[in-house]
Scaffold this motif. Structure first.
Motif, mmCIF file in Angstrom:
data_model
loop_
_atom_site.group_PDB
_atom_site.id
_atom_site.type_symbol
_atom_site.label_atom_id
_atom_site.label_comp_id
_atom_site.label_asym_id
_atom_site.label_seq_id
_atom_site.Cartn_x
_atom_site.Cartn_y
_atom_site.Cartn_z
ATOM 1 N N ARG A 1 6.453 15.037 66.895
ATOM 2 C CA ARG A 1 7.477 14.871 67.853
ATOM 3 C C ARG A 1 7.903 13.156 67.865
ATOM 4 N NH1 ARG A 1 4.272 16.708 73.039
ATOM 5 N NH2 ARG A 1 4.065 18.718 72.458
ATOM 6 N N ARG B 1 13.268 21.768 67.439
ATOM 7 C CA ARG B 1 12.689 20.807 68.427
ATOM 8 C C ARG B 1 12.015 21.593 69.565
ATOM 9 N NH1 ARG B 1 15.252 15.700 67.779
ATOM 10 N NH2 ARG B 1 14.438 15.123 69.721
ATOM 11 N N VAL C 1 10.339 13.197 64.814
ATOM 12 C CA VAL C 1 11.659 13.840 65.117
ATOM 13 C C VAL C 1 12.499 13.107 65.859
ATOM 14 C CG1 VAL C 1 12.450 15.811 66.124
ATOM 15 C CG2 VAL C 1 10.631 16.103 64.509
#
Length: 175
Positions: free
Chosen positions: A110, A142, A113
Motif C-alpha cells: 500500500r 487499489r 502504491v
C-alpha cells in the motif's frame, strides 16, 4: 506508447506502457473463467499464454500471469498479488523491486502504491465485454489493497525473483 522500459525515467511514461499492455490484452476479447473451488487451498493449473490465446479464456491467476509476462517482456518489473481466492497484477513505475521475491506485508505494498512507485490493477476487467478501462482496473486494484489484512496472502516481485535466479517456466507453444 513506446515500450522502452524505464529508459525515459518518467513514471508517467511507464504508466502509459502499462496502460498500453492492458489495452492490447483487453482487445483480445478474452473471456473470464472462474477458478476451481479448490483455488485458494490447493492451487490450480495455469494456462500458458498460447493456451489463453487459443482458448480465449483466462482465470484471474491466468490473466495476472499473462500481464506479468507481457510487462516483463516490455522491460518492466511486474508484481503478482495474491489474496484469498483472487490474483491481480502490478508494476513498478520506477526501476526497483522489493528486497525479497515474496512480500506478505500488505502495508508495504500500500505504501508503495500510495507513493506512486507501484501501480496495481485488476486484470479480469480486461476479460469483460466490453472491457473495463485501465483507470477502472487501477481503481479496483487499489480497492483490493484495502481488504482486511487476513485476506491478503502475498506479493511476488518478479525482478526480485530473477535476482534469486528463479527463471520462468519454458514455453513449448508457438510464438
Amino acid at each position: 506508447a513506446l515500450l522502452n522500459g524505464y529508459q525515459s525515467g518518467s513514471r508517467e511514461a511507464v504508466l502509459a506502457q502499462v496502460a498500453a499492455v492492458y489495452a492490447t490484452i483487453a482487445a483480445e476479447e478474452l473471456a473470464y473463467a472462474n477458478p476451481p473451488a479448490s483455488f485458494g487451498s490447493q492451487g490450480q493449473k495455469v494456462r500458458t499464454p498460447d493456451r489463453i490465446a487459443s482458448g480465449r479464456i483466462a482465470t484471474c491467476l491466468d490473466s495476472a500471469l499473462l500481464f506479468a509476462s507481457c510487462l516483463e517482456q516490455a522491460g518492466l518489473n511486474p508484481v503478482l498479488l495474491l489474496a484469498k481466492n483472487h490474483a491481480f497484477a502490478g508494476c513498478w513505475l520506477t526501476k526497483q523491486a522489493f528486497p525479497e521475491p515474496t512480500n506478505e506485508d500488505v502495508q508495504a505494498v500500500r505504501k508503495r502504491v500510495d507513493s506512486g512507485e507501484l501501480v496495481v490493477f485488476e486484470t479480469t476487467l480486461a476479460t469483460q465485454q466490453p472491457p473495463g478501462t485501465f483507470r477502472a482496473a487501477v481503481a479496483r486494484g487499489r480497492d483490493h489493497l484495502t481488504l482486511d489484512e487476513a485476506e491478503f496472502e502475498f506479493a511476488i516481485d518478479v525482478a526480485a525473483a530473477r535476482r534469486r535466479h528463479i527463471v520462468p517456466l519454458p514455453t513449448h507453444g508457438e510464438a
